[in-house]
Write a protein that holds these residues in place. Structure first.
Motif, mmCIF file in Angstrom:
data_model
loop_
_atom_site.group_PDB
_atom_site.id
_atom_site.type_symbol
_atom_site.label_atom_id
_atom_site.label_comp_id
_atom_site.label_asym_id
_atom_site.label_seq_id
_atom_site.Cartn_x
_atom_site.Cartn_y
_atom_site.Cartn_z
ATOM 1 N N ALA A 136 0.836 -1.189 0.000
ATOM 2 C CA ALA A 136 0.000 0.000 0.000
ATOM 3 C C ALA A 136 0.877 1.247 0.000
ATOM 4 O O ALA A 136 2.038 1.218 0.444
ATOM 5 C CB ALA A 136 -0.912 -0.001 1.217
ATOM 6 N N ARG A 137 0.302 2.337 -0.512
ATOM 7 C CA ARG A 137 1.017 3.607 -0.504
ATOM 8 C C ARG A 137 1.344 4.009 0.930
ATOM 9 O O ARG A 137 0.523 3.889 1.825
ATOM 10 C CB ARG A 137 0.143 4.690 -1.161
ATOM 11 C CG ARG A 137 0.765 6.077 -1.135
ATOM 12 C CD ARG A 137 -0.123 7.093 -1.808
ATOM 13 N NE ARG A 137 -1.431 7.193 -1.207
ATOM 14 C CZ ARG A 137 -1.718 7.853 -0.100
ATOM 15 N NH1 ARG A 137 -0.730 8.439 0.594
ATOM 16 N NH2 ARG A 137 -2.943 7.908 0.373
ATOM 17 N N GLY A 138 2.593 4.456 1.144
ATOM 18 C CA GLY A 138 3.039 4.860 2.466
ATOM 19 C C GLY A 138 3.733 3.758 3.232
ATOM 20 O O GLY A 138 4.130 3.950 4.384
ATOM 21 N N GLY A 139 3.913 2.577 2.620
ATOM 22 C CA GLY A 139 4.602 1.481 3.285
ATOM 23 C C GLY A 139 6.111 1.670 3.274
ATOM 24 O O GLY A 139 6.644 2.588 2.636
ATOM 25 N N ALA A 140 6.817 0.730 3.967
ATOM 26 C CA ALA A 140 8.274 0.839 4.080
ATOM 27 C C ALA A 140 8.987 0.078 2.979
ATOM 28 O O ALA A 140 10.082 0.444 2.562
ATOM 29 C CB ALA A 140 8.743 0.333 5.434
ATOM 30 N N GLY A 141 8.387 -1.043 2.478
ATOM 31 C CA GLY A 141 9.028 -1.851 1.456
ATOM 32 C C GLY A 141 9.993 -2.861 2.041
ATOM 33 O O GLY A 141 10.100 -3.019 3.255
ATOM 34 N N ARG A 142 10.703 -3.539 1.176
ATOM 35 C CA ARG A 142 11.683 -4.534 1.589
ATOM 36 C C ARG A 142 12.877 -4.484 0.649
ATOM 37 O O ARG A 142 12.864 -3.830 -0.369
ATOM 38 C CB ARG A 142 11.062 -5.923 1.590
ATOM 39 C CG ARG A 142 10.485 -6.335 0.272
ATOM 40 C CD ARG A 142 9.797 -7.668 0.339
ATOM 41 N NE ARG A 142 10.733 -8.724 0.715
ATOM 42 C CZ ARG A 142 10.405 -10.008 0.858
ATOM 43 N NH1 ARG A 142 9.128 -10.376 0.710
ATOM 44 N NH2 ARG A 142 11.297 -10.912 1.166
ATOM 45 N N LEU A 143 13.923 -5.232 1.016
ATOM 46 C CA LEU A 143 15.149 -5.192 0.227
ATOM 47 C C LEU A 143 14.873 -5.645 -1.204
ATOM 48 O O LEU A 143 14.063 -6.540 -1.453
ATOM 49 C CB LEU A 143 16.209 -6.082 0.847
ATOM 50 C CG LEU A 143 16.759 -5.598 2.199
ATOM 51 C CD1 LEU A 143 17.718 -6.637 2.788
ATOM 52 C CD2 LEU A 143 17.459 -4.261 2.040
ATOM 53 N N PRO A 144 15.531 -4.996 -2.208
ATOM 54 C CA PRO A 144 15.251 -5.287 -3.611
ATOM 55 C C PRO A 144 15.802 -6.661 -4.020
ATOM 56 O O PRO A 144 16.550 -7.300 -3.277
ATOM 57 C CB PRO A 144 15.982 -4.160 -4.336
ATOM 58 C CG PRO A 144 17.094 -3.780 -3.426
ATOM 59 C CD PRO A 144 16.556 -3.965 -2.038
ATOM 60 N N PRO A 145 15.446 -7.105 -5.223
ATOM 61 C CA PRO A 145 15.947 -8.408 -5.713
ATOM 62 C C PRO A 145 17.469 -8.407 -5.839
ATOM 63 O O PRO A 145 18.107 -7.347 -5.886
ATOM 64 C CB PRO A 145 15.282 -8.536 -7.092
ATOM 65 C CG PRO A 145 14.143 -7.573 -7.079
ATOM 66 C CD PRO A 145 14.554 -6.460 -6.160
#
Length: 749
Positions: free
Chosen positions: A730-739
């Motif tokens: 969702a918009r405003g999330g932190a995300g995770r490490l990229p591939p």
């Protein structure tokens, strides 16, 4: 004789100056610059026509009876010597204008010789030109011998001149007027006489006729040179209601097909008071200065009729676009002001509306009719008195003859015998012998009967306002017949049209479209090289010491260049105004009021959308057209929060439906592009949140096609990841490490 010092007045200088200036100002207003609402003339024009009338320069004059054309120098000399104590050249200039068919809708002077032309050529000297009055001028002055208007002494007291003309011809509106006085001015366009008469007739029969009803007959200005008035009905109504406004006037034109897809524009009617020669020079200057690339040539093929040829650069040019461009850049479109500032019957200046002007004209005609009727009635009464005495003489002819033959004082005897007046007795004594025949008596009886009937009708006219209005209506109908729309002089020349819709002129019409390569250095120096050069070679260009290429892109001279600053302000530059490719260019700060670091420089694409994001992860989508600024100060589009700056300006592909965000902390987040709002300005919304650092990069893409990024190394290989479910959120999330394999600089490339 008193000494000069005895006549010195001790007064305040400011008061003395004020009093004298006020006298000068009033003289300028009432005796020079403003026309009279009754006859529409200024003093110099009235004196010119009056002098020509006294010289018997009538419109139907012939050489035989001495009333044909006379030298203008003779008229000017009479006017200057007897009535108008000003310079001869100013008097002649006024006379020339009265004769110019392109200046007056209905000329008042019929000129013979060179009176100038629409190209701006000067008239010949007054010793070469000749003139006489026109029928319109004769109608203006018809009735001057019937004591219907006041006269006054001339400036030297040797002659008399009329204060105003009877003016059945509605000269004020028909020919218009223009003048500048002290603190006030007058500007009245010419109009069609038939329309003036129709509107006046409505007001004559109903003094409360509303303005809207008058404007159904009175449609607007009718200029002698034709053209098209492009003004809305509401604007025209407002102008005539208040007596102030303006009219947009355009040249009349048409497209002439030359075959094989080629064409030219032919201008057949010019705007009023536009000098054709000067207009052609202005259009030619546009061609020479390359300010209108879609225009190729202009030439004048006019003879008695206007024929101005405008040739396009190519057959693909839209005629409407070319003419709209010329309307904006030249006097093919002008604006004529309306300021109905005139002198009323009491010589007081004031601005009048259409109803007031027509009302003053009708009041003047009623006053003239009354005075002409009274003058005629007085003449009839005088004649009837004489006829009554003559009839008494014929009834007592033998006794009259006896008294005249044998009495020592026949006048006294006639008065006593037949109860005659002095004038009647004098008329009998002055009779010739041949008048004693019977036929003469019959003629006198016939004349007496006719004059008595006429006097009865005139007295009825004076006693009946309704009859007076009817008589004025008949005079107006006769005038309309002379200047009706079916006549050559009365036919309407200017077309009235609705205001055209605003047409956006493509920038290509004003600037030659040529390829450019725009290069902006890290320190904000800009230059534009001709042609589309290899962008990779921008680094090899020469820069100032310590500087280097920061932005390089292809553009056209017709493009607008947008500069985005870190404070969220956007600036606009014209690509054709950028400095050339020689040298180091020029600093952007000389062209715009740039504040802060430059984030991005790019060519504006109409209809495009861009992503704006600050380094704290907040952003929104904005239309590219909303970034354009009109001034050096630019436009504030994004307002970053305290401590943040604009970091990302990315164009969005039309088919993109997802947005990838990566932070300095190497956390990757993919969100739906639809979740990002479209705004015109503001802080935006949270796109991604960070514990440490901020936003590093963002990229819009098509989710179904996967996310791509540039591989490291010297090559240009890219890698695409299609399975992004782990990074979607969702918009405003932190995300995770990229591939695995995502660039270490946290940039999509």
């Amino acid at each position: 004789m008193p000494e000069p010092t005895d006549r010195i007045l001790d007064t305040n200088f400011a008061d003395a100056l004020s009093d004298r200036y006020l006298v000068y100002a009033l003289s300028t207003i009432t005796a020079r610059s403003l026309p009279d609402v009754r006859d529409g003339l200024k003093p110099v024009h009235r004196r010119l026509l009056w002098a020509m009338r006294l010289l018997k320069m009538e419109p139907d004059g012939t050489v035989r009876n001495g009333t044909a054309f006379k030298k203008c120098a003779r008229v000017v000399g009479d006017v200057m010597g007897k009535y108008h104590p000003h310079g001869d050249q100013s008097i002649y200039d006024a006379m020339v204008r009265l004769a110019q068919e392109f200046s007056l809708r209905y000329p008042l002077v019929d000129g013979q010789g060179n009176f100038g032309n629409i190209d701006g050529d000067n008239p010949a000297a007054m010793r070469y030109t000749e003139a006489r009055l026109t029928a319109a001028a004769a109608e203006l002055m018809d009735g001057l011998d019937e004591a219907c208007v006041p006269f006054r002494d001339t400036y030297n007291g040797e002659e008399e001149e009329p204060e105003v003309f009877p003016a059945l011809f509605p000269n004020l509106l028909a020919n218009g007027a223009a003048g500048i006085a002290v603190g006030m001015a007058c500007s009245i366009p010419p109009h069609n006489v038939a329309e003036i008469v129709d509107a006046a007739a409505l007001l004559l029969h109903d003094a409360e006729t509303p303005l809207d009803a008058l404007l159904e007959k009175f449609t607007g200005p009718d200029f002698p040179t034709g053209g098209v008035v492009v003004e809305s009905a509401a604007s025209i109504r407002e102008s005539y209601a208040t007596g102030r406004g303006s009219f947009r006037l355009r040249a009349k034109w048409e497209v002439e097909d030359l075959g094989r897809g080629t064409w030219v524009i032919v201008v057949t009617e010019m705007p009023y008071q536009v000098i054709k020669g000067k207009l052609i020079e202005d259009i030619a200057a546009l061609i020479n200065d390359r300010k209108l690339p879609i225009l190729a040539d202009v030439r004048d093929e006019s003879d008695a009729q206007i024929r101005l040829i405008i040739e396009p650069r190519s057959r693909n040019v839209e005629p409407a676009v070319l003419m709209e461009s010329l309307f904006r850049l030249t006097d093919l479109e002008t604006r004529f002001p309306l300021n109905l500032n005139v002198l009323d019957k009491n010589r007081r200046p004031g601005v009048m509306g259409l109803r007031e002007v027509l009302g003053a004209y009708l009041d003047h005609q009623l006053d003239v009719l009354t005075k002409r009727t009274e003058f005629r009635l007085a003449k009839i009464d005088d004649r009837l008195e004489i006829l009554a005495g003559l009839l008494k003489a014929y009834l007592n002819l033998d006794e009259v003859i006896r008294i005249i033959r044998y009495e020592d004082d026949p006048r006294a005897e006639l008065i006593a015998a037949f109860e005659l007046t002095e004038r009647q007795a004098e008329a009998i004594l002055n009779m010739r012998l041949r008048s004693l025949r019977k036929l003469e008596e019959l003629e006198i009886n016939k004349e007496n009967k006719a004059l008595t009937a006429e006097a009865k009708g005139l007295r009825a006219l004076l006693a009946s306002p309704a009859q007076q209005r009817e008589r004025i209506g008949a005079d107006l109908a006769t005038l309309r017949a002379r200047y009706g729309p079916e006549t050559v002089l009365g036919k309407r020349r200017t077309q009235i049209a609705d205001a055209p819709p605003v047409m956006l002129i493509p920038l290509e019409a004003m600037i030659d479209k040529e390829p450019l390569t725009v290069i902006v250095s890290a320190k904000g120096w800009v230059r534009a090289m001709k042609g589309h050069a290899d962008l990779a070679g921008a680094e090899a260009l020469k820069f100032k010491e310590g500087d280097g290429a920061a932005f390089a892109f292809h553009a056209q001279t017709t493009d607008r260049i947008v500069v985005a600053a870190a404070n969220g302000r956007f600036y606009t530059l014209a690509a054709d105004r950028l400095p050339g490719g020689r040298g180091f260019g020029e600093p952007l700060k000389l062209m715009i009021d740039l504040e802060g670091e430059i984030v991005r420089v790019f060519a504006h694409v109409p209809g495009s959308k861009l992503l704006l994001a600050a380094n704290d992860g907040r952003g929104f989508i904005v239309a590219g057209d909303d970034l354009l600024a009109e001034t050096r100060k630019g436009r504030q589009v994004m307002t970053p929060r305290a401590g943040s700056t604009l970091a990302i300006v990315r164009p969005l592909a039309a088919e993109a439906d997802a947005l990838a965000l990566v932070g300095d902390n190497r956390k990757l987040l993919v969100i739906a592009l639809a979740d990002v709002p479209v705004m015109t300005r503001g802080q935006g919304v949270a796109l991604q949140k960070y514990k440490d650092g901020g936003l590093a990069d963002a990229s819009a893409f098509v989710l179904a096609q996967g996310l791509s990024w540039t591989m490291g190394g010297a090559g240009t290989r890219t890698r695409t990841e299609t399975d992004l479910a782990a990074w979607q959120g969702a918009r405003g999330g932190a995300g995770r490490l990229p591939p695995q394999g995502f660039p270490r600089d946290n940039r999509f490339g």
